[in-house]
Design an enzyme around this catalytic site. Sequence first.
Site, PDB file in Angstrom:
ATOM      1  N   GLN A  82       0.832  -1.210   0.000  1.00 44.61           N
ATOM      2  CA  GLN A  82       0.000   0.000   0.000  1.00 44.61           C
ATOM      3  C   GLN A  82       0.875   1.273   0.000  1.00 44.61           C
ATOM      4  O   GLN A  82       0.504   2.282   0.601  1.00 44.61           O
ATOM      5  CB  GLN A  82      -0.933  -0.008   1.210  1.00 44.61           C
ATOM      6  CG  GLN A  82      -2.151  -0.894   1.013  1.00 44.61           C
ATOM      7  CD  GLN A  82      -2.985  -0.464  -0.180  1.00 44.61           C
ATOM      8  OE1 GLN A  82      -3.192   0.717  -0.438  1.00 44.61           O
ATOM      9  NE2 GLN A  82      -3.473  -1.431  -0.940  1.00 44.61           N
ATOM     10  N   SER A  83       2.016   1.233  -0.657  1.00 46.20           N
ATOM     11  CA  SER A  83       2.927   2.368  -0.665  1.00 46.20           C
ATOM     12  C   SER A  83       2.335   3.588  -1.377  1.00 46.20           C
ATOM     13  O   SER A  83       1.980   3.523  -2.553  1.00 46.20           O
ATOM     14  CB  SER A  83       4.227   1.964  -1.361  1.00 46.20           C
ATOM     15  OG  SER A  83       5.030   3.102  -1.612  1.00 46.20           O
ATOM     16  N   ASN A  84       2.258   4.702  -0.633  1.00 49.15           N
ATOM     17  CA  ASN A  84       1.860   5.972  -1.262  1.00 49.15           C
ATOM     18  C   ASN A  84       2.971   6.482  -2.158  1.00 49.15           C
ATOM     19  O   ASN A  84       2.709   7.093  -3.190  1.00 49.15           O
ATOM     20  CB  ASN A  84       1.592   7.027  -0.184  1.00 49.15           C
ATOM     21  CG  ASN A  84       0.492   6.614   0.760  1.00 49.15           C
ATOM     22  OD1 ASN A  84      -0.639   6.423   0.338  1.00 49.15           O
ATOM     23  ND2 ASN A  84       0.820   6.459   2.032  1.00 49.15           N
ATOM     24  N   ALA A  86       5.099   4.693  -3.926  1.00 47.18           N
ATOM     25  CA  ALA A  86       5.082   3.959  -5.200  1.00 47.18           C
ATOM     26  C   ALA A  86       3.989   4.524  -6.112  1.00 47.18           C
ATOM     27  O   ALA A  86       4.221   4.773  -7.300  1.00 47.18           O
ATOM     28  CB  ALA A  86       4.854   2.473  -4.937  1.00 47.18           C
TER      29      ALA A  86
END
Length: 333
Positions: A82-84, A86
């Site tokens: 859930q990387s913002n 990325a």
Amino acid sequence: MVFSTLAQRLEELQPLPLGNLPTPLAPLPRLSEALGGPEIWVKRDDLTGLGLGGNKVRKLTFLLAEALRRQADVIMTTGAQQSNHARQTAAAAAMLGLPCVLVLRGTPPPQAEGNYLLDVLLDAEVRWAGDRSALKALYAEAEALRQEGRNPYVITYGGSSALGACGFVSAIAELTAQTRVLGLEFDAIVFASSSGGTQAGMAVGARALNLPTRIVGISIAEPAAAFTQDLQKLSNETTALLNLNLTLKSEDFEVCDAYLGQGYGIVTDVEREAIRLAARTEGLFVDPVYTGRALGGLMDLIKRGEFTPAQRVLFWHTGGAPALFAYARDLTG
Ligand SMILES: *Cc1c(COP(=O)(O)O)cnc(C)c1O
């Protein structure tokens, strides 16, 4: 140092206009009242715009300028599922017409949700690290692309290199310009701190401009002692890159690690209460991983008397709300 000199050093790095800057600076009167503590304001970096916004856009303005100078033909980075970071990197690459390869931690979820869904819609090519360390997997995948004759631009975890941190040196200059117009000062800035680029950049900006404000990073995943060392190193790399004659010491960093809870991305009542209170009192969404933890921490610090009603505190909203949609099960019921 004077404002214009710092602005000029930053301008020499030719940041790209990727987002909506400056972001709004606004009071949160109903949240302040509900907490009965200091006057709370918010810096809306959730509204940086690009690909649903967030703090990584500021770093990417500097990083992707370098990618273009190096004539990169693919942008690569890494992060959690859930990387913002990325997602914002994928959006920036799309905007520049460059392909993006994301090496995400772990294995694919059964269904694309939240930030990962947006990565897919942004046409990023997602590769999974599996049991490899995500950063090592990123470097290995980049090397494989080089062997194929490609020219990847590889962005480290969270975009937290010295160049990326310049985004937050610049953010402090932006804030200073806004507070000067409004004629107000903050006693403290409180925010979610994780890979360090945000806090390192803020610390450098504050030192360069002699800003007396406390800069309090609520650590998301790291114990304070180890994280402070990382911040000091990154800050001094940043001052060197900007040719600033400044050395930051470990005392220049305030890290609060009281809210690590059960670990990264694990939602507890701290995050749940912050998410509900910000939404109910101000129509403002904070996220389950970063800003919910940071605001929950601020709420607790106020309860403990760390900030008094006579003070003014800035909650720097670093974004992340797209992850709310992947955490529905933890936030309802
Ligand atoms: C990445 C991120 C942070 C932390 O910023 P760092 O520069 O990595 O310390 C905080 N909040 C959100 C929403 C983020 O995506």
